[in-house]
Design a protein around this motif. Structure first.
Motif: not given
Length: 214
Positions: A115-118, A129-132
């Motif tokens: 999801e985008g860079p995530n 959820f692994l954020p950038r």
């Protein structure tokens, strides 16, 4: 809803969602109570009780017992919404309690999508959820790839639980060492300090009180 249908519904939700049967019964009772008040108006004497053994439902409206079939289709539909809301909340609370004990611990999951860079990572019955910002520089993963990460944070959000993962936290290195090196897992070797630049270098200071370990 007939008594046998109620018992079957409770058992199905209990098995599929791993929610205690009592919580499901309470959700159905709350749903029927909502339906009673939607159709007849609210009274302090309203009550709904479901026999846990037989599934027989007793509906009290303003102190008088009524036939549950009298509630009507629209009221019943409204009641079902309340029931499913209660069940979603119970499922959310169960997941929160399960992962609350895993904060700071290693979990394994499968990359579901970007999801985008995530990254969204499947942890089985839930998603992480692994954020950038918690990914090491230069890391790229393929959809379907299995990865290990640390449970960084946990938050309740509406009817779901947001599980934030990390691959940059220092504790990730410690957890990976414990997984791969039996002496660390058995506390024969103790990790005293970790200095890490995620994606570049990691320095670890260790000690042991076992004279048989060099």
């Amino acid at each position: 809803m007939k008594s046998e249908e109620i018992l079957r519904l409770v058992d199905t939700i209990h098995r599929s969602k791993e929610i205690e049967k009592e919580v499901v019964f309470q959700g159905i009772e709350a749903a029927l109570l909502s339906a009673v008040r939607r159709k007849h108006g609210e009274s302090e004497k309203d009550n709904v009780v479901i026999d846990r053994e037989t599934g027989v439902t007793t509906v009290i409206q303003d102190g008088q017992e009524i036939d549950p079939e009298e509630l009507g289709r629209l009221a019943a539909m409204s009641g079902k919404q309340v029931m499913f809301q209660k069940i979603r909340e119970a499922e959310r609370d169960r997941i929160f309690e399960e992962y609350e004990d895993k904060i700071g611990k290693l979990v394994s999951g499968v990359v579901q999508r970007y999801e985008g860079p995530n990254l969204i990572v499947s942890l089985g019955r839930v998603e992480g959820f692994l954020p950038r910002s918690e990914q090491a520089p230069g890391e790229r993963f393929r959809v379907g790839e299995r990865i290990k990460s640390l449970v960084k944070d946990l938050q309740k959000s509406a009817n779901r639980v947001k599980i934030t993962l990390s691959r940059t936290d220092r504790e990730l290195v410690k957890a990976l060492f414990a997984l791969e090196i039996p002496e660390v897992q058995d506390n024969v070797i103790e990790i005293k300090k970790i200095a890490r630049e995620a994606g570049y270098r990691t320095k670890i200071a260790v000690t042991t009180y076992d004279t048989n370990v060099d």
